[in-house]
Design a protein around this motif. Structure first.
Motif, mmCIF file in Angstrom:
data_model
loop_
_atom_site.group_PDB
_atom_site.id
_atom_site.type_symbol
_atom_site.label_atom_id
_atom_site.label_comp_id
_atom_site.label_asym_id
_atom_site.label_seq_id
_atom_site.Cartn_x
_atom_site.Cartn_y
_atom_site.Cartn_z
ATOM 1 N N LEU A 144 0.808 -1.211 0.000
ATOM 2 C CA LEU A 144 0.000 0.000 0.000
ATOM 3 C C LEU A 144 0.845 1.266 0.000
ATOM 4 O O LEU A 144 0.302 2.371 -0.020
ATOM 5 N N HIS A 145 2.166 1.138 -0.005
ATOM 6 C CA HIS A 145 3.051 2.275 -0.251
ATOM 7 C C HIS A 145 3.557 2.264 -1.683
ATOM 8 O O HIS A 145 4.350 3.115 -2.060
ATOM 9 N N ALA A 146 3.126 1.267 -2.444
ATOM 10 C CA ALA A 146 3.616 1.108 -3.805
ATOM 11 C C ALA A 146 2.545 1.312 -4.856
ATOM 12 O O ALA A 146 2.827 1.745 -5.966
ATOM 13 N N GLY A 147 1.302 0.997 -4.531
ATOM 14 C CA GLY A 147 0.227 1.124 -5.500
ATOM 15 C C GLY A 147 -1.090 1.434 -4.822
ATOM 16 O O GLY A 147 -1.368 0.927 -3.729
ATOM 17 N N ASP A 148 -1.899 2.275 -5.452
ATOM 18 C CA ASP A 148 -3.202 2.587 -4.878
ATOM 19 C C ASP A 148 -4.159 3.036 -5.974
ATOM 20 O O ASP A 148 -3.872 2.923 -7.165
ATOM 21 N N ARG A 149 -5.299 3.567 -5.567
ATOM 22 C CA ARG A 149 -6.311 4.037 -6.516
ATOM 23 C C ARG A 149 -6.642 5.508 -6.242
ATOM 24 O O ARG A 149 -7.801 5.908 -6.234
ATOM 25 N N GLY A 150 -5.627 6.300 -5.978
ATOM 26 C CA GLY A 150 -5.858 7.698 -5.646
ATOM 27 C C GLY A 150 -6.517 7.858 -4.293
ATOM 28 O O GLY A 150 -7.225 8.847 -4.051
ATOM 29 N N ASP A 151 -6.256 6.912 -3.384
ATOM 30 C CA ASP A 151 -6.902 6.929 -2.067
ATOM 31 C C ASP A 151 -5.884 6.948 -0.933
ATOM 32 O O ASP A 151 -6.109 6.385 0.120
ATOM 33 N N ARG A 152 -4.735 7.594 -1.195
ATOM 34 C CA ARG A 152 -3.679 7.746 -0.189
ATOM 35 C C ARG A 152 -3.229 6.385 0.348
ATOM 36 O O ARG A 152 -3.144 6.162 1.540
ATOM 37 N N GLY A 153 -2.930 5.496 -0.597
ATOM 38 C CA GLY A 153 -2.434 4.190 -0.199
ATOM 39 C C GLY A 153 -3.422 3.374 0.602
ATOM 40 O O GLY A 153 -3.024 2.592 1.470
ATOM 41 N N GLY A 154 -4.701 3.522 0.297
ATOM 42 C CA GLY A 154 -5.732 2.779 1.008
ATOM 43 C C GLY A 154 -6.166 3.401 2.312
ATOM 44 O O GLY A 154 -7.063 2.882 2.993
#
Length: 294
Positions: free
Chosen positions: A152-162
């Protein structure tokens, strides 16, 4: 056990700026221990010699005198305000999981975790910088390799890393629990404590295979875990489906399905950190545990 883990997540959430600290205390310390078990003996001695001079950092409220303490020092200092506020973007690089992998856009001016891993290695090799900066570089490197491998520090959906995806952890829920904090602490501790113990000496072949690659390779790998495991499990199989509008449940089945991926990221981080430390603290590069005279 679960209540203790969730209490730890709450403490981290309340004391640290967003995004929350990757892997929490338990995960970062496990990564540091794996690395120390797998570096060359001379590397271990040099790293410990540097950390014995952690007083030079002048952060009495944030210890860094052991590898375990150093692994969380970069999170601790974020609470010290303006002195270290510039380091906040160094802890993550949230690349959109629903678009082709694009690390460059997430790393403007080197303000992302993969660029900082590379930077700290170069600082440790640099013969001209003072010991204080080498101690800081070592602590940052130990920590940032962990951050780099936290999905969750590498990929997200524009949601601040989940962080913006409110979630329950199985049947447990609170106002502050979210997808990021689940992977950060309770799921990480569940994975690390599920046998076999990941904190051990690995074979030369295991180190060669799991420790290989570049920071870009590792970034892409963690980004894929974010998409294919974290978000896929959280959103019922489709990581790029409709964004949730309310709290989701990270079900017991999702937890079980995520344990192996979470543990693998911790092991990868530990062995890759060991490799980088062997390279950075090689006497043929620049290491010196003593103050250089002017």
């Amino acid at each position: 056990m679960i209540r203790r883990l969730l209490a730890l997540v709450a403490a981290l959430t309340l004391t640290l700026p967003s995004p929350a600290a990757a892997y929490g205390v338990y995960g970062h310390e496990a990564i540091a221990r794996i690395a120390m078990r797998n570096v060359a003996p001379a590397t271990r001695s040099r790293a410990l010699a540097l950390l014995r001079q952690a007083r030079l950092l002048e952060t009495p409220g944030c210890a860094a005198a052991t590898p375990e303490h150093a692994s969380t020092w970069p999170d601790c200092i974020r609470a010290m305000g303006a002195r270290f506020s510039y380091t906040s973007p160094w802890h993550y690089q949230n690349v959109d999981i629903c678009q082709p992998f694009d690390l460059e856009s997430a790393c403007a001016d080197g303000n992302c975790v993969s660029a900082q891993v590379d930077r700290q290695v170069e600082l440790l090799k640099n013969r001209t910088i003072p010991v204080r900066e080498k101690v800081a570089a070592l602590a940052f490197l130990i920590h940032f390799v962990g951050d780099l491998h936290m999905p969750l520090h590498a990929g997200d959906r524009g949601d601040r890393g989940g962080n913006d995806v409110k979630a329950s952890y199985g049947a447990y829920t609170t106002d502050w629990l979210n997808l990021h904090s689940i992977w950060d602490t309770p799921l990480a501790e569940r994975a690390i404590t599920t046998p076999p113990d990941p904190v051990r000496a690995y074979s030369e072949q295991e180190r060669a295979v799991l420790g290989s690659g570049t920071t870009k390779d590792w970034s892409r790998e963690a980004w894929a875990v974010s998409r294919d495991v974290a978000y896929a499990q959280a959103l019922g199989g489709d990581p790029c489906g409709p964004k949730p509008t309310g709290r989701i449940e990270y079900t017991n089945a999702a937890i079980e399905a995520s344990i192996d991926a979470e543990k693998q990221q911790v092991v990868r981080a530990g062995l890759r950190l060991a490799r980088l430390l062997d390279e950075a603290l090689d006497p043929a590069n620049a290491f010196t545990p003593q103050r250089r005279r002017r």
